[in-house]
Design an enzyme around this catalytic site. Structure first.
Site: not given
Lengths: 403, 322
Positions: A129, A163, A246, A381
């Site tokens: 969130g 997600s 990760e 970007e």
């Protein structure tokens, strides 16, 4: 890095034979257009299977129930998972990577005990969130408000692009606890139980036809104070460690899966289409196949270089941004070529292959889904700005003239 | 060639824009749909004479109608019934939408087939004209913003009326139509995006104030303008190679256009919870028609660089008569 990995050939052979014995060869048929409930059930089943084999939590320390694999061993494992075309554990991604990294670094012992074993038991799916309607690329602009009242925080606001929140029980939540502090200073980091009263979800309809992500509405939601992770108003630093947890392994898996996916592309280019044409004989298709192939090889080298630096404990600079940018551009061109090779036959609206890699051979789905990659996880970007400023040492873009 | 519109052409465009303005809203129940065909507007354009422009005025005016109608949010047929059919069959008035297909694609999903009364089939040398009454047509779910349909059984063309030698002309006007509708839809999609990046703020500034956004929008705008002029030149000159150049230019540039416009909508750009896809998916659908990029490019090479000399050197009969 190659030397390290060569020593692990027996380990690689073990994984390969385990996957051959345990991965259902027809899993993709079952998950093509699968209902959400079946998708969740299959993800749970596959995660449990991996845990049983000792491969479900490779990077987790042994004391918390993981395999405690070395980094080199993890590399080999992800290469083999990609080679086998196993499902991606997308429902457990946040829990396995972000929750672990965040709680080990910032969490209390109680928080770790409460959640880490439950994650490995497969009982806890988590979501994130962070983003809000006006805080995506500019995350520090987030507005969701958390006010301390006694033993609780009362949270109001809206989150978006979350997600798999519709399958999750818990959420890693960022909210503003000091509205007067400068942007990054007044943010705190919480564990939110999504079953708390006042939490509501709305799935967002994607262009692929699926709804993987959601808006989360928070109306006077009570979060117990013991669910604060890290210091109050210190959530920004906690979020940074979440996002760096990760360590390049996800992108290794993606790069290796893309290399496998290229085989699908090549197969399709060699197939006579329903209109009697053979894509492989078209010079333009051949040129683009070679272009994509060489870029995949370059991607693997970029990833390899980053992993080598991590293995050697060297400082990581802008490489993750470069790889993210490179991968998402390449995925777009790869899948666009898939649609071109597939011809009209590939243009129909297709079912979603749940839990798949980004290259499934259902080219229209792959193509549409690839567009999400230049936005999510930091838009292209933003990545270019990071590389320009921190990598190339260029001055920051001038601020807009005062309106 | 004068690139300015005449007063009559301006009046035609203004009248059409008025009608389009009255039909600019997407019905609420269509908000999360992939396709929106406005049958009422289709009929209105026919009854108001806009789809007769090719027959009554000329191909340039017909292309202007396709371009202006292409800016709308609804999918319409203007290419088939407003441009290709009247130019191939000046003496035959066909009611309603006309679908177009390459003979090799008869078994596939065909754009506008489910709303059309007539199908023109490009058979290479000739064209076949197939009235659709009596054929079973299944509608096909697609993301491409147009209604698609497929023949339940592949139709037999042997009894269809043939237009001998009309194949090249069909492809030519089909390409002009594709380019015109893509130019109109691109124009509208760019305007929609410009509006969005002015309103949407990030880092305390409008998204559109960042140079990385500005420069790419300017490039896409330049592309769309170029496409408009190439299209109008092709409609004006009546040269096959001009038609192929306009279509080729359109079909080459869309990947950057689609990507940038969706990218500048941020996360919303990968959903269908906004309106952008009603234009961009139509553009994407048209990319593959009339043989697609590959056929357009080959048509240019054949027409422009033959041993007999370049088509550019010759003044086509149609232009000479203007």
């Amino acid at each position: 890095m190659l030397d390290d990995l060569n020593r692990l050939e027996p380990f690689r052979a073990e994984i390969r034979s385990w996957l051959a014995a345990n991965l259902p060869s027809d899993w993709q048929q079952g998950m093509l257009g699968a209902a959400e409930a079946d998708h969740v059930a299959f993800q749970k089943w596959w995660f449990a299977k991996l845990m049983e084999g000792g491969y479900g939590a490779p990077h987790w320390p042994k004391e918390w129930g993981g395999s405690g694999f070395s980094f080199a061993e993890q590399i080999v494992l992800y290469e083999e998972i990609a080679r086998a075309g196993a499902p991606r554990l997308i429902l457990y991604f946040i829990a396995l990577h972000h929750v672990l990294g965040t709680l080990l670094h910032w969490g209390t012992e109680e928080q770790r005990r409460r959640h880490l074993p439950a994650v490995l038991a497969g009982d806890e799916i988590w979501c994130q969130g962070f983003s809000e309607p006006n805080a995506g690329s500019d995350l520090a602009n987030l507005r969701a408000r958390a006010e301390r009242r006694g033993d609780h925080y009362v949270v109001n606001g809206q989150k978006t692009w979350s997600s798999n929140a519709h399958h999750a029980r818990y959420c890693l939540l960022l909210a503003r606890t000091d509205p007067d502090a400068s942007k990054t200073k007044g943010i705190s980091y919480f564990i939110l139980d999504l079953q708390t009263p006042g939490v509501s979800l709305r799935p967002i309809k994607q262009m692929t036809g699926a709804s993987h992500f959601n808006e989360i509405f928070l109306d006077d939601v009570l979060i117990p104070a013991e669910n604060l992770i890290g210091p109050e108003n210190g959530g920004w630093a906690v979020a940074q460690s979440t996002l760096s947890s990760e360590r390049g392994l996800s992108v290794l898996e993606l790069a290796e899966r893309m290399r496998q996916g290229f085989g699908l592309l090549l197969d399709d280019a060699r197939k006579v289409r329903s209109d009697g044409r053979l894509p492989y004989e078209d010079d333009e298709i051949r040129r683009r196949l070679v272009d994509v192939h060489s870029r995949i090889e370059a991607l693997r080298l970029l990833v390899n270089q980053q992993l080598t630096s991590i293995l050697k404990d060297e400082a990581i600079g802008v490489e993750p941004s470069m790889i993210k940018l490179y991968y998402s551009d390449l995925l777009r061109d790869f899948t666009e070529l898939g649609v071109a090779v597939g011809g009209i036959d590939a243009q129909y609206l297709q079912a979603v292959l749940m839990g798949s890699a980004n290259e499934t051979g259902y080219w229209m789905q792959d193509y549409l889904y690839s567009w999400a990659w230049t936005i999510s996880g930091g838009s292209s970007e933003i990545q270019r700005n990071i590389i320009a400023e921190r990598g190339l040492g260029l001055p920051r873009e001038p601020q807009a003239r005062a309106a | 060639m004068d690139l300015q519109l005449t007063e009559e052409q301006q009046a035609l465009v203004a009248a059409l824009q008025d009608i389009m303005q009255d039909h600019a809203e997407l019905p609420q129940e269509r908000r999360l749909s992939y396709a929106w065909h406005d049958a009422g507007l289709q009929t209105l354009l026919g009854e108001s004479g806009f789809l007769d422009a090719a027959r009554e005025i000329g191909p340039l005016e017909a292309a202007l109608v396709v371009f202006e109608a292409g800016k709308g949010i609804a999918a319409l047929d203007t290419i088939g019934c407003g441009l290709v059919a009247p130019l191939l069959l000046p003496d035959l008035r066909i009611e309603g939408p006309v679908a177009l297909v390459d003979r090799r694609d008869l078994g596939k999903a065909i754009r506008n087939l489910s709303i059309s009364g007539t199908l023109l089939v490009d058979c290479g040398e000739d064209v076949a004209l197939l009235p659709l009454a009596g054929f079973a047509i299944d509608s096909v779910d697609s993301i491409f913003a147009f209604p698609y349909g497929r023949f339940a059984e592949r139709p037999d063309l042997s009894s269809a009326r043939r237009l001998p030698g009309a194949g090249a002309a069909m492809r030519q006007w089909w390409r002009v139509g594709i380019a015109a509708e893509m130019a109109g839809a691109a124009d509208a999609a760019i305007a929609f995006t410009i509006d969005y990046v002015k309103q949407r703020h990030v880092f305390g500034r409008p998204v559109g104030s960042f140079q990385s956004v500005q420069h790419r929008l300017v490039q896409r705008h330049g592309w769309a303008k170029s496409l408009y002029y190439l299209t109008m030149k092709a409609a004006w000159s009546g040269a096959e190679s001009d038609a192929a150049i306009a279509a080729c230019f359109a079909q080459t540039g869309i990947q950057s256009l689609m990507f940038d416009l969706h990218q500048f909508h941020g996360g919303m750009g990968v959903t269908i919870e906004h309106l952008l896809h009603f234009w961009t998916y139509r553009i994407r659908a048209l990319q593959a028609e009339a043989g697609g990029l590959s056929a357009s490019a080959l048509a240019i090479a054949e027409r422009r660089w033959t041993e007999a000399g370049s088509e550019v050197d010759a003044v086509p009969a149609r232009v000479a008569g203007l």
